[in-house]
Design an enzyme around this catalytic site. Structure first.
Site, short mmCIF file in Angstrom:
data_model
loop_
_atom_site.label_atom_id
_atom_site.label_comp_id
_atom_site.label_asym_id
_atom_site.label_seq_id
_atom_site.Cartn_x
_atom_site.Cartn_y
_atom_site.Cartn_z
CB ALA A 8 -38.58 13.03 -19.33
N GLY A 10 -34.62 13.59 -23.48
CA GLY A 10 -33.24 13.55 -23.97
C GLY A 10 -32.68 12.14 -24.05
N GLY A 13 -32.61 10.90 -20.55
CA GLY A 13 -33.95 11.00 -19.96
C GLY A 13 -34.92 9.92 -20.39
NE ARG A 81 -17.26 15.15 -22.28
CZ ARG A 81 -16.35 14.27 -21.89
NH1 ARG A 81 -16.66 13.34 -21.03
NH2 ARG A 81 -15.13 14.31 -22.36
NE ARG A 87 -18.53 14.25 -16.95
CZ ARG A 87 -17.72 13.20 -16.95
NH1 ARG A 87 -16.42 13.38 -16.86
NH2 ARG A 87 -18.21 11.98 -17.05
CG ASN A 94 -25.76 21.49 -19.94
OD1 ASN A 94 -26.53 21.79 -20.85
ND2 ASN A 94 -25.06 20.37 -19.95
CB VAL A 117 -28.26 13.18 -14.09
CG1 VAL A 117 -27.58 12.37 -15.19
CG2 VAL A 117 -28.89 12.24 -13.04
CG ASN A 119 -21.66 15.64 -16.60
OD1 ASN A 119 -21.33 15.65 -15.43
ND2 ASN A 119 -21.73 14.53 -17.32
CG HIS A 177 -19.64 13.09 -12.38
ND1 HIS A 177 -19.44 11.73 -12.46
CD2 HIS A 177 -20.55 13.38 -13.34
CE1 HIS A 177 -20.20 11.22 -13.41
NE2 HIS A 177 -20.88 12.20 -13.98
#
Length: 317
Positions: A8, A10, A13, A81, A87, A94, A117, A119, A177
């Protein structure tokens, strides 16, 4: 009913926290979690906004308190990114972050729906599935990758090209995605319920732009970040719609979910999905593809399958 937002503090976020505070149904509890010590302050900040959604922030290594009693968990935690990164380059960092968070979800709120959400979504959703499977709590109806930004971009770029009011335009986007795995179905594009027509040149240019829109933002920000604001808005659209579906409202959205066995699609794939009280209730038909779209689908399948295998092998080396 409760929503937990992990990551939250970021770039995505913080904006997503604000939008959820504004848009979630009356009486919803919103828990914000991030490793960053500023997170409780973000919750205090948005708690001054006069809506009937309560916001509480948690920081530190352990998200357990934020997860207690959550019905929907949205994960935006991770690094963004930077120029020159794909990605897939994000994967090494991640993958660990999401794996650790999903392990906590499995322990604290195993029946919660999880929207990813962070990546690379193509790979992180299979990682989450394997983590939940190992914990004995995997339910394919309750795990989804958030691909709403692809649909939002397709809608925006198509309405600009065709000079139509953006709210009247609908463009399905299936696949994955990232880059070539994103497949807009322009043959099914509608404006005010009527089909839109495109030249082959327009189809190719528009498909390329939708697939590479993330890179467009990274380059435009000149090293200062990636798509955070449009991603947060797309994430809010998705999260609020799914949360309302958990409360009984009818909801159809595109999302990256487990495919039906024997469907001919990769194990995880972005489909039109009917959401309901238990999460994913039904995968809806993708519809007839043009020759161009079918060729693109055939091209993307091995790429997506490799992304999925990478995720599964990360958890089960």
């Amino acid at each position: 009913m409760k929503v937990a937002l992990l990551g939250a503090a970021g770039g995505i976020g913080q904006t997503l926290a604000l939008l959820l505070k504004l848009r979630l149904p009356v009486g919803t509890d919103l828990a914000l979690y991030d490793i960053s010590p500023v997170t409780p302050g973000i919750a205090v900040d948005i708690s001054h906004i006069p809506t009937s959604v309560s916001a509480v922030g948690y920081s530190g290594e352990d998200p357990s308190e934020a997860l207690k009693g959550a019905n929907l968990v949205i994960i935006t935690a991770g690094v963004a990114r930077k120029p020159g990164m794909t990605r897939a380059d994000l994967f090494n960092i991640n993958a660990d972050i999401v794996k650790n968070l999903v392990e906590k979800v499995a322990e604290v709120c195993p029946k919660a729906c999880i929207g990813i959400v962070t990546n690379p979504v193509n790979t992180l959703v299979p990682i989450a599935a394997e983590v939940l499977r190992k914990a004995g709590v995997y339910d394919k109806r309750k795990l989804f990758g958030v691909t709403t930004l692809d649909v939002v971009r397709a809608k925006t770029f198509t309405s600009e090209l065709k000079e139509k009011h953006v709210e009247t335009v609908k463009v399905p986007v299936i696949g994955g995605h990232s880059g070539p795995t994103i497949l807009p179905l322009l043959s099914q594009a509608l404006s005010e319920g009527l089909p839109l027509s495109f030249t082959q040149e327009e189809i190719e240019a528009l498909t390329y732009r939708i697939q590479n829109a993330g890179t467009e933002v990274v380059e435009a920000k000149a090293g200062g970040g990636s798509a955070t604001l449009s991603m947060a808005e797309s994430g809010a659209r998705f999260a609020v719609a799914v949360f309302k579906a958990l409360l009984g409202e009818d909801c159809v959205r595109y999302a990256y979910v487990e495919s039906k066995e024997g469907s001919g699609y990769p194990e995880f794939f972005a489909h039109p999905v009917r959401f309901g009280l238990t999460g994913v209730e039904e995968l809806l038909p993708i519809g007839k593809l043009s020759e161009y779209e079918q060729a693109k689908l055939d091209e993307l399948k091995p790429v997506l399958e490799a992304d999925i295998a990478l995720g599964k092998n990360f958890v089960n080396p």
